[in-house]
Design a protein around this motif. Structure first.
Motif, PDB file in Angstrom:
ATOM      1  N   VAL A   1       1.177   8.299 -12.385  1.00 59.20           N
ATOM      2  CA  VAL A   1       1.181   9.050 -10.745  1.00 59.20           C
ATOM      3  C   VAL A   1       2.802   8.675 -10.150  1.00 59.20           C
ATOM      4  CG1 VAL A   1      -1.173   9.169 -10.386  1.00 59.20           C
ATOM      5  CG2 VAL A   1       0.139   7.328  -9.524  1.00 59.20           C
ATOM      6  N   GLU A   2       3.183   9.535  -9.225  1.00 54.41           N
ATOM      7  CA  GLU A   2       4.275   9.016  -8.547  1.00 54.41           C
ATOM      8  C   GLU A   2       3.677   8.827  -7.276  1.00 54.41           C
ATOM      9  OE1 GLU A   2       7.304  12.147  -8.541  1.00 54.41           O
ATOM     10  OE2 GLU A   2       7.868  11.745 -10.404  1.00 54.41           O
ATOM     11  N   ALA A   3       4.465   7.731  -6.463  1.00 52.14           N
ATOM     12  CA  ALA A   3       4.160   7.431  -5.157  1.00 52.14           C
ATOM     13  C   ALA A   3       5.249   7.758  -3.952  1.00 52.14           C
ATOM     14  CB  ALA A   3       3.417   6.072  -5.121  1.00 52.14           C
ATOM     15  N   ASP A   4       4.671   7.451  -2.571  1.00 56.20           N
ATOM     16  CA  ASP A   4       5.962   7.829  -1.616  1.00 56.20           C
ATOM     17  C   ASP A   4       6.758   6.712  -1.538  1.00 56.20           C
ATOM     18  OD1 ASP A   4       4.109   5.772  -0.660  1.00 56.20           O
ATOM     19  OD2 ASP A   4       3.786   6.790   1.388  1.00 56.20           O
ATOM     20  N   ASP A   5       6.672   5.735  -2.178  1.00 51.96           N
ATOM     21  CA  ASP A   5       7.677   4.736  -2.343  1.00 51.96           C
ATOM     22  C   ASP A   5       8.876   4.949  -3.470  1.00 51.96           C
ATOM     23  OD1 ASP A   5       6.184   4.078  -4.372  1.00 51.96           O
ATOM     24  OD2 ASP A   5       6.398   1.835  -4.296  1.00 51.96           O
ATOM     25  N   LEU A   6       8.543   6.286  -4.093  1.00 54.23           N
ATOM     26  CA  LEU A   6       9.510   6.515  -5.168  1.00 54.23           C
ATOM     27  C   LEU A   6       9.232   5.804  -6.588  1.00 54.23           C
ATOM     28  CD1 LEU A   6      12.816   7.258  -3.207  1.00 54.23           C
ATOM     29  CD2 LEU A   6      11.088   8.611  -3.670  1.00 54.23           C
ATOM     30  N   GLY A   7       8.230   5.019  -6.513  1.00 53.98           N
ATOM     31  CA  GLY A   7       7.758   4.335  -7.558  1.00 53.98           C
ATOM     32  C   GLY A   7       6.886   5.484  -8.466  1.00 53.98           C
TER      33      GLY A   7
ATOM     34  N   GLN B   1      -3.470   5.014  -1.964  1.00 54.39           N
ATOM     35  CA  GLN B   1      -4.117   6.128  -1.368  1.00 54.39           C
ATOM     36  C   GLN B   1      -3.981   7.362  -1.995  1.00 54.39           C
ATOM     37  OE1 GLN B   1      -6.527   6.191   1.101  1.00 54.39           O
ATOM     38  NE2 GLN B   1      -5.951   4.049   2.028  1.00 54.39           N
ATOM     39  N   LEU B   2      -5.263   7.964  -2.401  1.00 53.43           N
ATOM     40  CA  LEU B   2      -5.348   9.303  -3.247  1.00 53.43           C
ATOM     41  C   LEU B   2      -5.767  10.272  -2.409  1.00 53.43           C
ATOM     42  CD1 LEU B   2      -5.105  10.693  -5.924  1.00 53.43           C
ATOM     43  CD2 LEU B   2      -7.433   9.781  -6.520  1.00 53.43           C
ATOM     44  N   ASP B   3      -5.354  11.462  -2.286  1.00 50.70           N
ATOM     45  CA  ASP B   3      -5.820  12.585  -2.059  1.00 50.70           C
ATOM     46  C   ASP B   3      -6.041  13.699  -3.075  1.00 50.70           C
ATOM     47  OD1 ASP B   3      -6.361  15.426  -0.913  1.00 50.70           O
ATOM     48  OD2 ASP B   3      -4.979  15.134   0.655  1.00 50.70           O
TER      49      ASP B   3
ATOM     50  N   GLU C   1       1.069  -1.224  -0.004  1.00 53.31           N
ATOM     51  CA  GLU C   1      -0.109   0.106  -0.236  1.00 53.31           C
ATOM     52  C   GLU C   1       0.889   1.154  -0.159  1.00 53.31           C
ATOM     53  OE1 GLU C   1      -3.573   2.104   2.597  1.00 53.31           O
ATOM     54  OE2 GLU C   1      -3.393  -0.212   2.654  1.00 53.31           O
ATOM     55  N   VAL C   2       0.586   1.958  -0.913  1.00 52.08           N
ATOM     56  CA  VAL C   2       1.622   3.342  -0.995  1.00 52.08           C
ATOM     57  C   VAL C   2       0.549   4.445  -1.125  1.00 52.08           C
ATOM     58  CG1 VAL C   2       3.327   2.018  -2.309  1.00 52.08           C
ATOM     59  CG2 VAL C   2       1.520   3.083  -3.724  1.00 52.08           C
ATOM     60  N   THR C   3       0.997   5.756  -1.045  1.00 53.10           N
ATOM     61  CA  THR C   3       0.396   6.953  -1.226  1.00 53.10           C
ATOM     62  C   THR C   3       0.809   7.695  -2.474  1.00 53.10           C
ATOM     63  OG1 THR C   3      -0.150   7.175   1.178  1.00 53.10           O
ATOM     64  CG2 THR C   3      -0.415   9.356  -0.261  1.00 53.10           C
ATOM     65  N   ALA C   4      -0.083   8.196  -3.396  1.00 54.55           N
ATOM     66  CA  ALA C   4       0.152   8.774  -4.557  1.00 54.55           C
ATOM     67  C   ALA C   4       0.700  10.234  -3.944  1.00 54.55           C
ATOM     68  CB  ALA C   4      -1.156   9.100  -5.360  1.00 54.55           C
ATOM     69  N   THR C   5       1.703  10.760  -4.537  1.00 54.04           N
ATOM     70  CA  THR C   5       2.239  12.153  -4.314  1.00 54.04           C
ATOM     71  C   THR C   5       2.264  13.046  -5.380  1.00 54.04           C
ATOM     72  OG1 THR C   5       4.616  11.128  -4.703  1.00 54.04           O
ATOM     73  CG2 THR C   5       3.852  11.100  -2.368  1.00 54.04           C
ATOM     74  N   ARG C   6       2.125  12.628  -6.572  1.00 57.35           N
ATOM     75  CA  ARG C   6       2.219  13.472  -7.655  1.00 57.35           C
ATOM     76  C   ARG C   6       1.511  13.000  -8.818  1.00 57.35           C
ATOM     77  NH1 ARG C   6       5.646  15.705 -12.287  1.00 57.35           N
ATOM     78  NH2 ARG C   6       6.834  14.090 -12.176  1.00 57.35           N
ATOM     79  N   TYR C   7       0.416  13.636  -9.392  1.00 56.01           N
ATOM     80  CA  TYR C   7      -0.332  13.395 -10.574  1.00 56.01           C
ATOM     81  C   TYR C   7       0.678  13.785 -11.843  1.00 56.01           C
ATOM     82  CZ  TYR C   7      -3.945  12.364 -13.856  1.00 56.01           C
ATOM     83  OH  TYR C   7      -4.892  12.035 -14.868  1.00 56.01           O
TER      84      TYR C   7
END
Length: 273
Positions: free
Chosen positions: A24-30, A70-72, A4-10
């Motif tokens: 998208v980019e995520a908080d695991d740098l993927g 997870q998406l904000d 489970e990761v969090t999206a950080t940039r669309y």
């Protein structure tokens, strides 16, 4: 369990598919291709992606890694497209990410020669999950580092859109005449002998357990997500003998193949080399 990761940039929308996935980019740098719960096809598309993608992986097929994301919606505030903005607003919370394969290209049946053994395993797998979307028109396969990768399993298990008819649907044959790999002499019988015994209740229980409860809740006719998971297990298990009910090759005169003539004429030449 799925990561489970969090999206950080669309980054950008991907307009090849009807559901408007986004990069998208995520908080695991993927970097991931995100598929949204708020898309027109709804959460059942994501359920199918998880069950079929993870089942395919466990059967030895190449599927990009999946993750719960997870998406904000605020990450897309700079996106100028109103359609994308509305999609993000409708998809706050848990969505699905597929690992982005940089440098991959879409499968072209005239540029890539598929091995009959691998073609047979893919055709058999698509028959098992009743994939209606791996035709020459829309292969839903990528070539990455010279290997075939399977993507986009949202249009599978179509019986889960009508559960009262699921048992009947499980017994139906699979017409692979328009499958993008049908002209590569797929070794379907060999694939069935290899893979069908591996489709066990234990394996199916494992992959269905990966689907979040939130995507299974409130399904009409089912008292709980657990009961719905067991319905997926039962239907797929009943379909594991599909190998004897797969139609390959040209259709009958009453149902002519939809493969275009230029493609039908060229593929047998290439597969015979």
């Amino acid at each position: 369990m799925l990561n489970e990761v969090t999206a950080t940039r669309y980054i950008t929308p991907l307009r090849e598919g009807g559901s408007l996935p986004g990069l998208v980019e995520a908080d695991d740098l993927g970097t991931y291709v995100m598929k949204f719960t708020g898309a027109g096809q709804g959460r059942k598309t994501l359920v199918a992606e998880v069950i079929c993608g993870e089942l395919g992986r466990r059967l030895g097929l190449r599927v990009p890694d999946l993750a719960l994301m997870q998406l904000d919606p605020v990450i897309g505030l700079a996106e100028p497209d109103q359609e994308v903005q509305e999609l993000l607003k409708a998809s706050g919370g848990l969505n699905l990410g597929m690992d982005f394969l940089p440098g991959s290209i879409g499968f072209d049946p005239l540029a890539y020669e598929a091995d009959p053994g691998e073609a047979g395993r893919i055709v058999w797998f698509d028959a098992l999950i009743n994939n209606v979307d791996r035709s020459w028109r829309n292969p839903n396969m990528l070539v990455w580092h010279g290997k075939l990768w399977l993507i986009d399993h949202g249009a599978t298990m179509i019986w889960h859109h009508n559960w009262p008819g699921a048992d009947k649907a499980a017994a139906k044959p699979y017409d692979a005449s328009d499958h993008v790999l049908s002209s590569y002499r797929p070794e379907v019988a060999k694939a069935a002998a290899e893979l069908a015994p591996r489709v066990t209740e234990e394996l199916l229980t494992e992959v269905t357990s990966l689907v979040p409860d939130a995507w299974l809740a409130d399904e009409p006719g089912f008292a709980s997500p657990g009961e719905l998971r067991r319905a997926y297990v039962r239907t797929l298990l009943a379909r594991a003998d599909i190998g004897e009910r797969i139609t390959l090759g040209a259709r009958t005169p009453d149902r002519p193949s939809q493969v275009p003539g230029w493609l039908a004429a060229e593929l047998p030449k290439r597969s015979a080399k």
